[in-house]
Structures are given as C-alpha cells and as structure tokens.
Scaffold this active site. Sequence first.
Site, PDB file in Angstrom:
ATOM      1  N   PHE A   1       0.811  -1.234   0.000  1.00 41.07           N
ATOM      2  CA  PHE A   1       0.000   0.000   0.000  1.00 41.07           C
ATOM      3  C   PHE A   1       0.838   1.275   0.000  1.00 41.07           C
ATOM      4  O   PHE A   1       0.353   2.340  -0.357  1.00 41.07           O
ATOM      5  CB  PHE A   1      -0.941   0.006   1.217  1.00 41.07           C
ATOM      6  CG  PHE A   1      -0.280   0.421   2.509  1.00 41.07           C
ATOM      7  CD1 PHE A   1      -0.106   1.769   2.824  1.00 41.07           C
ATOM      8  CD2 PHE A   1       0.185  -0.527   3.421  1.00 41.07           C
ATOM      9  CE1 PHE A   1       0.518   2.158   4.002  1.00 41.07           C
ATOM     10  CE2 PHE A   1       0.815  -0.143   4.596  1.00 41.07           C
ATOM     11  CZ  PHE A   1       0.979   1.202   4.884  1.00 41.07           C
TER      12      PHE A   1
ATOM     13  N   LYS B   1      -1.461  -7.165  -9.257  1.00 38.77           N
ATOM     14  CA  LYS B   1      -2.418  -7.222  -8.142  1.00 38.77           C
ATOM     15  C   LYS B   1      -1.976  -6.140  -7.154  1.00 38.77           C
ATOM     16  O   LYS B   1      -1.070  -6.340  -6.338  1.00 38.77           O
ATOM     17  CB  LYS B   1      -2.375  -8.614  -7.485  1.00 38.77           C
ATOM     18  CG  LYS B   1      -3.625  -9.042  -6.736  1.00 38.77           C
ATOM     19  CD  LYS B   1      -4.018  -8.166  -5.571  1.00 38.77           C
ATOM     20  CE  LYS B   1      -3.145  -8.358  -4.365  1.00 38.77           C
ATOM     21  NZ  LYS B   1      -3.483  -7.388  -3.272  1.00 38.77           N
TER      22      LYS B   1
ATOM     23  N   SER C   1       5.455  -6.894   3.365  1.00 41.35           N
ATOM     24  CA  SER C   1       6.101  -7.170   4.650  1.00 41.35           C
ATOM     25  C   SER C   1       6.970  -8.430   4.553  1.00 41.35           C
ATOM     26  O   SER C   1       6.777  -9.277   3.664  1.00 41.35           O
ATOM     27  CB  SER C   1       5.030  -7.354   5.718  1.00 41.35           C
ATOM     28  OG  SER C   1       4.192  -8.417   5.344  1.00 41.35           O
TER      29      SER C   1
ATOM     30  N   CYS D   1       9.540   1.611   3.284  1.00 37.76           N
ATOM     31  CA  CYS D   1      10.517   0.552   3.573  1.00 37.76           C
ATOM     32  C   CYS D   1      11.861   1.179   3.867  1.00 37.76           C
ATOM     33  O   CYS D   1      12.735   0.539   4.425  1.00 37.76           O
ATOM     34  CB  CYS D   1      10.618  -0.413   2.412  1.00 37.76           C
ATOM     35  SG  CYS D   1      11.332   0.327   0.954  1.00 37.76           S
TER      36      CYS D   1
ATOM     37  N   GLU E   1       9.714  -3.963  12.586  1.00 41.77           N
ATOM     38  CA  GLU E   1       9.207  -2.819  11.832  1.00 41.77           C
ATOM     39  C   GLU E   1       7.827  -2.441  12.368  1.00 41.77           C
ATOM     40  O   GLU E   1       6.906  -3.255  12.340  1.00 41.77           O
ATOM     41  CB  GLU E   1       9.086  -3.242  10.361  1.00 41.77           C
ATOM     42  CG  GLU E   1       8.559  -2.176   9.454  1.00 41.77           C
ATOM     43  CD  GLU E   1       8.481  -2.672   8.014  1.00 41.77           C
ATOM     44  OE1 GLU E   1       7.846  -3.716   7.767  1.00 41.77           O
ATOM     45  OE2 GLU E   1       9.055  -2.006   7.141  1.00 41.77           O
TER      46      GLU E   1
HETATM   47  P1  NAD Z   1       1.659  -6.686   3.047  1.00 41.55           P
HETATM   48  O1  NAD Z   1       2.692  -7.750   3.101  1.00 41.55           O
HETATM   49  O2  NAD Z   1       0.585  -6.698   4.072  1.00 41.55           O
HETATM   50  O3  NAD Z   1       0.898  -6.705   1.626  1.00 41.55           O
HETATM   51  C1  NAD Z   1       1.595  -6.678   0.412  1.00 41.55           C
HETATM   52  C2  NAD Z   1       0.775  -7.408  -0.648  1.00 41.55           C
HETATM   53  O4  NAD Z   1       0.663  -8.785  -0.283  1.00 41.55           O
HETATM   54  C3  NAD Z   1      -0.633  -6.872  -0.819  1.00 41.55           C
HETATM   55  O5  NAD Z   1      -0.935  -6.825  -2.198  1.00 41.55           O
HETATM   56  C4  NAD Z   1      -1.500  -7.880  -0.065  1.00 41.55           C
HETATM   57  O6  NAD Z   1      -2.769  -8.040  -0.659  1.00 41.55           O
HETATM   58  C5  NAD Z   1      -0.701  -9.168  -0.180  1.00 41.55           C
HETATM   59  N1  NAD Z   1      -0.791 -10.020   1.040  1.00 41.55           N
HETATM   60  C6  NAD Z   1      -0.663  -9.604   2.324  1.00 41.55           C
HETATM   61  N2  NAD Z   1      -0.743 -10.657   3.172  1.00 41.55           N
HETATM   62  C7  NAD Z   1      -0.920 -11.752   2.402  1.00 41.55           C
HETATM   63  C8  NAD Z   1      -1.090 -13.142   2.697  1.00 41.55           C
HETATM   64  N3  NAD Z   1      -1.059 -13.617   3.944  1.00 41.55           N
HETATM   65  N4  NAD Z   1      -1.274 -13.995   1.665  1.00 41.55           N
HETATM   66  C9  NAD Z   1      -1.278 -13.548   0.390  1.00 41.55           C
HETATM   67  N5  NAD Z   1      -1.135 -12.241   0.060  1.00 41.55           N
HETATM   68  C10 NAD Z   1      -0.960 -11.343   1.048  1.00 41.55           C
HETATM   69  O7  NAD Z   1       2.432  -5.283   3.041  1.00 41.55           O
HETATM   70  P2  NAD Z   1       1.796  -3.826   3.154  1.00 41.55           P
HETATM   71  O8  NAD Z   1       1.350  -3.597   4.554  1.00 41.55           O
HETATM   72  O9  NAD Z   1       0.863  -3.560   2.036  1.00 41.55           O
HETATM   73  O10 NAD Z   1       3.098  -2.932   2.855  1.00 41.55           O
HETATM   74  C11 NAD Z   1       3.995  -2.528   3.843  1.00 41.55           C
HETATM   75  C12 NAD Z   1       5.196  -3.456   3.908  1.00 41.55           C
HETATM   76  O11 NAD Z   1       5.871  -3.461   2.642  1.00 41.55           O
HETATM   77  C13 NAD Z   1       6.237  -2.999   4.907  1.00 41.55           C
HETATM   78  O12 NAD Z   1       6.717  -4.134   5.579  1.00 41.55           O
HETATM   79  C14 NAD Z   1       7.310  -2.365   4.056  1.00 41.55           C
HETATM   80  O13 NAD Z   1       8.596  -2.356   4.637  1.00 41.55           O
HETATM   81  C15 NAD Z   1       7.267  -3.252   2.861  1.00 41.55           C
HETATM   82  N6  NAD Z   1       7.865  -2.602   1.707  1.00 41.55           N
HETATM   83  C16 NAD Z   1       9.079  -3.040   1.295  1.00 41.55           C
HETATM   84  C17 NAD Z   1       9.710  -2.409   0.233  1.00 41.55           C
HETATM   85  C18 NAD Z   1      11.052  -2.869  -0.225  1.00 41.55           C
HETATM   86  O14 NAD Z   1      11.520  -2.368  -1.234  1.00 41.55           O
HETATM   87  N7  NAD Z   1      11.688  -3.795   0.456  1.00 41.55           N
HETATM   88  C19 NAD Z   1       9.082  -1.330  -0.408  1.00 41.55           C
HETATM   89  C20 NAD Z   1       7.819  -0.924   0.051  1.00 41.55           C
HETATM   90  C21 NAD Z   1       7.214  -1.576   1.110  1.00 41.55           C
END
Ligand code: NAD
Length: 506
Positions: free
Chosen positions: A173, A197, A251, A306, A406
């Site tokens: 997000f 997605k 995450s 991130c 985090e």
């Molecule tokens: P998230 O892991 O909750 O969701 C990311 C995506 O995965 C979404 O599209 C979501 O629908 C899907 N998803 C979530 N849980 C799932 C599950 N159990 N099974 C299948 N699909 C699932 O992450 P978020 O809260 O949207 O984003 C924030 C996180 O992203 C933070 O941890 C941040 O550090 C990380 N991030 C990392 C980078 C990087 O470059 N390393 C960049 C941006 C964000």
Amino acid sequence: MSDTAAAVDSKTGSAVVTDGGGEPAETLRNYVGGEWVAVEGGDAIEDRNPANGAVLARVPLSGSADVESAVRAAREAQPAWRDVPPPRRARALFELRALLDAHRDELAALVTRDMGKTTADAFGEVGRGIESIEAASAIPHLLKGENLEGIAAGLDIEMVRQPVGVVAAITPFNFPAMIPLWFLPFAVACGNTFVLKPSEQDPLVSVRIFDLIDREKIFPPGVVNLVHGAHDAVNALLASDGVDAISFVGSARTARYISSTAAANGKRAQALGGAKNAMVVMPDADPALMSNGILSSAFGAAGQRCLAGSLLVLVGDEVQQGRSLRRITEAAGKLKVGDGADPAVDVCPLVSVAARERIEAEIEAALEEGATLALDGRIDGGAGGAELGPTILDDARPDSPAVTEELFGPVLTVLRAESLERAIELVNSSRYGNATAIFTSSGGAARTYRYGVEAGMVGVNVGVPAPVAWFPFSGWKDSIDGDLHANGTDAIDFYTRKKVVTSRWE
Ligand code: NAD
C-alpha cells in the site's frame, strides 16, 4: 462519510476519482484482455481516504476464476508481444512515459487521497515511477546478449535473452504509484505480459494508470492486466500454471510466504520485504544536514516507507549524544500532522485507523517494558482517526519490537553506542538489512560504515537513499527473499531467461 470521491467512468466502470460530489462508492473492475470486467467471485472491501475516512471505492476480492481469466489473457497475448521488436516495445514505453508525465499532478493527488501521504511526497513517488519507465526504455541496449567468436575452431557461441513469459506483480500500500511501475515497464520491455495485483488498501492510482493505458491503446490487449483482491487473488496467482514469475513487495512475513510458495510451485520469484533501518549520528555530523535527514526519514509518509529510519543510533559520549537527541526531538516536535493534501502538513495520517491502533499498542507495550518517551505523538487520531504524531522512544529494551521489528509508523527508537564500531555491531545485529544512513563530517568514518554495514542501500549524509531506477533496489537479509533486486539491470535478469547457442557453419 459524505465527501465520497469516486465518480465512475461510464466506459471503464472503474473509478476515476474526482474531488467529491457525494456519488456512492462504486465497485472497481478488473482490467483483463483490454476490457474492464466485473469481478465474479467474493466480497468487496471499502477503500477509504485516511485523512477523513471517506469511502472512495469498493475493492472487489477476486477469486481464482477472476485471476485465471487475467492470466489466460496475458498468456494469449504473450507470443505476439514477444515478436514485437524491442525498439517498438521501447516506443510504447516512450508513449506511456509521456502519458503519465502529462498526468503527474492528477496521479500525485490521487496517491494522497487514497494512501494519505503529502502531495509533495506523492509527487516524488510518481516521478520515481516515471523514471522506471525511462530506464526500461533503453531495452534495445539492455537486452543485448554476449558472444565469443571462435570459442573452438569454427565454433561460435552466443548468449541471448528471452522473456520469461507471463509475470505477476503483487504490491504494497505504501507506494501505490511507484512500486507497480518498478515492475510493469521492465517486464513488458523484456517481452513478457503482465498481471498486476495492487494493494487492496489503495488501488486507485493503479486503476487510473491502466485507464490511461487503455484510453491511449499503449499496448495490445492482454499485454497488461489488473486484478483486484487480497489473499485469495495472491494465492490464485501463486497456484496458476500460467504464471511464470512473481515480483512481490510487502512485509517480510508475506515475502517469505510468497517466495517459498512460488518456489514450491516452480515459479521464479523476487520478494522484497520489510525493514528496520538504522540512522547513525556521529558527534561530528553537520547539525542541519543530520536533523533534516533524520526527520524526513523517520517521519515522512508517517514512517510508512521501507526506507523509513526507525532506529536512531547516537554515537559519542553522553553529552554529545544528548546534544544530538535534543536537536532532533525539538525539530520533530514542530512537525505539523494532518491531511496530506494540506501543503503545510509534514506528517500525514497512517493508512488506516487499524494501523494507528496497532502502532499505538506497540508504543504502550514498549512503555510498559520500561521505555521512556522523548517525544509523545499520540493525538487521538485526528479527523479521520488515523493520525499519529512523531514519537521518539528512549530506553527501550534491546529485545523489544520497538528495537527489533518494523512498526511502520512515525516512531523513532533511540540506541546509544560509544564508538562507530559498536554502532556497526548494533546495526548489523538486525535481521533486516534494507537501508541505513550515517551522518558524519569524516570521510574515514563514512567509509568504515559503508564498508562494514549489512544493508542494500546506504545513505551518507542522506536520510532516505531513495530508489533510482537505473540501479538495483532492495535490501539484504530478511529484507529480501530472492537474489535479484528491482530496477536496474537486475530487472532485466529477473524478467529474461538466458539461452546459449553454439554454432558451426562449415
Ligand atoms: P503486506 O505484506 O501486508 O501486503 C503486500 C501485498 O501482499 C498486498 O498486495 C497484499 O494483498 C498481499 N498479502 C498480504 N498478506 C498476504 C497473505 N497472507 N497472503 C497472500 N497475500 C498477502 O504489506 P503492506 O502492509 O501492504 O506494505 C507494507 C510493507 O511493505 C512494509 O513491511 C514495508 O517495509 C514493505 N515494503 C518493502 C519495500 C522494499 O523495497 N523492500 C518497499 C515498500 C514496502
């Protein structure tokens, strides 16, 4: 909430977000094979403006049939798209670049409304997304292989790169414009077709980008596709035989799940995960450079990056440490918290009320374990219930989540080190290794730090070493599952398969 802002375009059926008017929130559609289609399976969830709680749209939760139809469209389009010569694929990207450039302001405003970040921050994110298109536009150069004439008598050898096939991207997000654009341009430039997605929490900017692509017919039908949804949609992509590779950002926990499931299903994956980024302040740091860098890194986008700096490592004796902390705390206390659309605001709301409640609970837990507050940012949520001001925690237990995990909010935890060597040890003890920064006037200290620190991105007197599309972007350790980073030449390696041809013609 009455200022709902999702007006529905009559042709696409997808949301074209305007500045209000009270229309009821509509359910978004998937973009499949060049058409906007209704989602068949499952429920829908509400997408809200974090600044005021207004419902912007209803996000349908695609099931496996919805996902499979997008994958099928991508599969069918791939052979013809692969045959399009790379210079012509690059020209499609030139057009996409011009189109998004012409809509920069609108896209940035949409990021602010849907995700919450300030308009200036959103503008920066859209700009960095556009830079990925620029970088991928060099595809005729980037796709070149290697050859060696006469590897043996009369024998020539060459390596060519071919597309992987159908690739999917699953995105978080916090950068709803930039992160989808880390993947789409490079994937299609390499001759793949693509299924996105986006995050179910703020998909509107992706919808608008696809809407623009559709209106201008930038790609043939099926080359790029969009499916809305959450876990079921992701699981369907992971299970689909039609998907060859998956790019994921989110995450650390989800990244591990994605990479292990993709591997078990025979798919290539790159899964960029979470972070706990430390910023080291040496006693000789330039005070203004240090305080500006730390403030923007710790509290910009309300810590929802991130690259957010969430650990502050103060180096030196007690007096030097105290001086640095006072400066940061005083400046952080002056930051204005509120609606990201207000140009005077520095710290935007969190993405949701649930996110604020979760982070406040983490602050409480740290306090119960003995941490103290150098700055208390708890302000009862503000207008939409999602605001949390800059918070600085001191004296936290080394094993508490405020130090090790985090939190993804505007919370900065203070650590202390008597020397640079001890600071490096502290930083390297984290399971994460995304980004880090050092503030110092000493070239020697900077060099020791960049040499020894375990992180994928390092800032020297720069708080947030932002992604630059011509370079690979990712962290180390638990901040990535997979080998290849996003952007740069890593993107070309990820989105192509190498083939070595050995020829004799005599
Ligand atoms: P998230 O892991 O909750 O969701 C990311 C995506 O995965 C979404 O599209 C979501 O629908 C899907 N998803 C979530 N849980 C799932 C599950 N159990 N099974 C299948 N699909 C699932 O992450 P978020 O809260 O949207 O984003 C924030 C996180 O992203 C933070 O941890 C941040 O550090 C990380 N991030 C990392 C980078 C990087 O470059 N390393 C960049 C941006 C964000």
